[in-house]
Design a protein around this motif. Structure first.
Motif, mmCIF file in Angstrom:
data_model
loop_
_atom_site.group_PDB
_atom_site.id
_atom_site.type_symbol
_atom_site.label_atom_id
_atom_site.label_comp_id
_atom_site.label_asym_id
_atom_site.label_seq_id
_atom_site.Cartn_x
_atom_site.Cartn_y
_atom_site.Cartn_z
ATOM 1 N N LYS A 1 24.802 -5.318 -36.656
ATOM 2 C CA LYS A 1 24.670 -4.041 -36.343
ATOM 3 C C LYS A 1 25.158 -3.451 -35.102
ATOM 4 N N GLY A 2 26.046 -2.376 -35.127
ATOM 5 C CA GLY A 2 26.637 -1.739 -34.117
ATOM 6 C C GLY A 2 27.982 -1.620 -34.314
ATOM 7 N N VAL B 1 29.309 -3.492 -26.999
ATOM 8 C CA VAL B 1 28.811 -3.032 -28.218
ATOM 9 C C VAL B 1 27.928 -1.786 -28.130
ATOM 10 N N ILE B 2 28.551 -0.693 -29.044
ATOM 11 C CA ILE B 2 27.541 0.494 -28.891
ATOM 12 C C ILE B 2 26.429 0.291 -29.978
ATOM 13 N N THR B 3 25.217 0.553 -29.858
ATOM 14 C CA THR B 3 24.016 0.295 -30.582
ATOM 15 C C THR B 3 23.440 1.580 -30.900
ATOM 16 N N THR C 1 20.199 5.247 -33.984
ATOM 17 C CA THR C 1 20.894 3.810 -34.010
ATOM 18 C C THR C 1 22.265 4.092 -34.643
ATOM 19 N N VAL C 2 23.095 3.152 -34.156
ATOM 20 C CA VAL C 2 24.583 3.074 -34.797
ATOM 21 C C VAL C 2 24.505 1.737 -35.426
ATOM 22 N N ASN C 3 24.556 1.683 -36.790
ATOM 23 C CA ASN C 3 24.969 0.410 -37.455
ATOM 24 C C ASN C 3 26.315 -0.133 -37.764
ATOM 25 N N ASN C 4 27.151 0.830 -37.762
ATOM 26 C CA ASN C 4 28.624 0.381 -38.023
ATOM 27 C C ASN C 4 29.295 1.745 -37.832
ATOM 28 N N VAL D 1 24.842 0.741 -24.805
ATOM 29 C CA VAL D 1 25.591 -0.437 -25.229
ATOM 30 C C VAL D 1 24.925 -1.579 -24.784
ATOM 31 N N THR E 1 21.398 -4.502 -21.865
ATOM 32 C CA THR E 1 21.602 -3.132 -22.416
ATOM 33 C C THR E 1 21.684 -2.163 -21.207
#
Length: 389
Positions: A317-318, A340-342, A348-351, A372, A378
């Motif tokens: 995820k991310g 990695v952007i989360t 929440t950023v999954n994709n 990130v 984090t």
């Protein structure tokens, strides 16, 4: 032996008479008891409803209900006819002669030549002063737009006020001063799968054709050509060529979607853009002629299982920051390649689709918090968005 048979018959007759007598007594009292039971049941249900504050509602969706609604909203549904110029190369037969080409090659002979094609579509009047909402592909590259409005003898010229290719939305302005009937916009987030909907449009030039169906699904991603729709309403109400840009209406007559596409290889699969998507950008389309999108200034890629393993991540995820462009908000905020952007602003950023959906709700100049993962740690970085160039 005869006495035994006689006594048996006698006992049978006595039991039969007693059964009839008891049944008659029960039959006399049963209607009152049944009435009391029914009355008590109804009374109990009514008391329960009153105590809970509930109001019993009966939704009737029949032919007369649809007909009454259609009669009310039809003046706000318009037919759009466009004239599009198509530029083609024209080769003069003289220059195409083999003898000429042997000496001069292909440097001559091709001259611009324009042809004109017509197209049809539908639209929705969304204001009494004549703004019309439709699909961008209905009016794309149009040099002339004529709109047929119920109650007017002649088609009315219209101009494009604003359009957005990505969302496939356009706003037109009717060039005749009048007070028009406008559709009331609903809330597409509140409609549910299974709700009744009605589509009105101009399929194959058959104006004001009405079809009915239900919401089959929501949030459908669909790719048509080079357009990628990410959040469409799916319906089994018949949508055909020429319906594009017309309204998808709720049972109460509110505009909940813009009919956009149909799966030609299947039956009963049509798609509409949710009206809430249009409402988010209408002001920009009217005031600026376009949609200004928020811009971070990064190139991203999805996280595969191999990528997650190489980065020491426990999930895919991310989104992975593959590139940070120079002079952009991302560079100024301190984003690095490999981050990695989360999450953004706690969401929440999954994709990639998730990232884009969040950014579509933001505006240029707005400051967001980007969460990130960098080298296992984090971080939260403030980033001020710019307008997408």
């Amino acid at each position: 032996m005869a006495n035994v048979k006689s006594s048996g018959v006698l006992r049978f007759l006595v039991v039969l008479v007693l059964g009839v007598f008891i049944g008659a007594l029960i039959g006399v009292n049963m209607p009152d008891q049944l009435a009391d039971w029914k009355g008590n049941g109804n009374q109990s249900r009514q008391l329960a409803a009153q105590e809970s504050g509930e109001t019993t509602k009966y939704v009737v969706m029949g032919p007369s209900g649809i007909a009454d609604m259609v009669e009310k909203v039809s003046p706000a549904v318009v037919n759009i006819e466009t004239t599009v110029r198509v530029d083609n190369g024209y080769v003069d037969p003289f220059f195409d002669d083999p003898f000429f080409r042997e000496f001069f090659g292909d440097r001559f002979g091709i001259s611009p030549r324009s042809t004109y094609e017509t197209g049809i579509g539908s639209g929705c009047i969304i204001s009494s002063d004549g703004y019309v909402l439709t699909n961008q592909h209905v009016v794309n590259n149009a040099v002339k737009i004529m709109v047929t409005v119920a109650g007017f003898d002649q088609p009315i010229p219209a101009t494009i006020v604003g359009q957005d290719y990505e969302l496939d939305l356009a706003v037109l302005k009717l060039q005749k001063k009048a007070t028009y009937t406008a559709l009331k916009m609903g809330d597409s987030d509140r409609i549910r799968v299974g709700d009744w909907v009605i589509a009105i449009g101009n399929p194959y030039g058959l104006d004001h054709t009405v079809t009915a169906g239900v919401i089959s699904a929501k949030g459908r991603p669909v790719t048509i050509g080079d357009r990628q729709y990410r959040n469409l309403i799916q319906t089994d109400a018949a949508i055909n060529p020429g319906n594009s840009g017309g309204p998808l209406l709720s049972a109460s007559g509110e505009l909940v979607g813009i009919n956009t596409a149909v799966n030609a290889s299947a039956q009963g699969i049509g798609f509409a853009i949710p009206i809430n998507t249009a409402k988010q950008v209408l002001d920009q389309l009217i005031s600026k002629g376009k949609v200004e999108r928020a811009y971070m200034g990064i190139g991203v890629s999805e996280i595969t299982a191999d990528t997650a393993n190489s980065l020491g991540l426990s999930t895919t995820k991310g989104v992975l920051v593959a590139q940070v462009y120079s002079g952009t908000p991302a560079e100024k905020a301190g984003l690095h390649t490999g981050d990695v952007i989360t999450a953004i602003d706690g969401k929440t950023v999954n994709n990639y689709d998730g990232l884009k959906t969040i950014l579509d709700t933001k505006k240029a100049g707005q400051t967001i918090t980007v969460k990130v993962i960098r080298n296992g740690s984090t971080k939260e970085l403030p980033l001020t968005l710019a307008a997408k160039p």
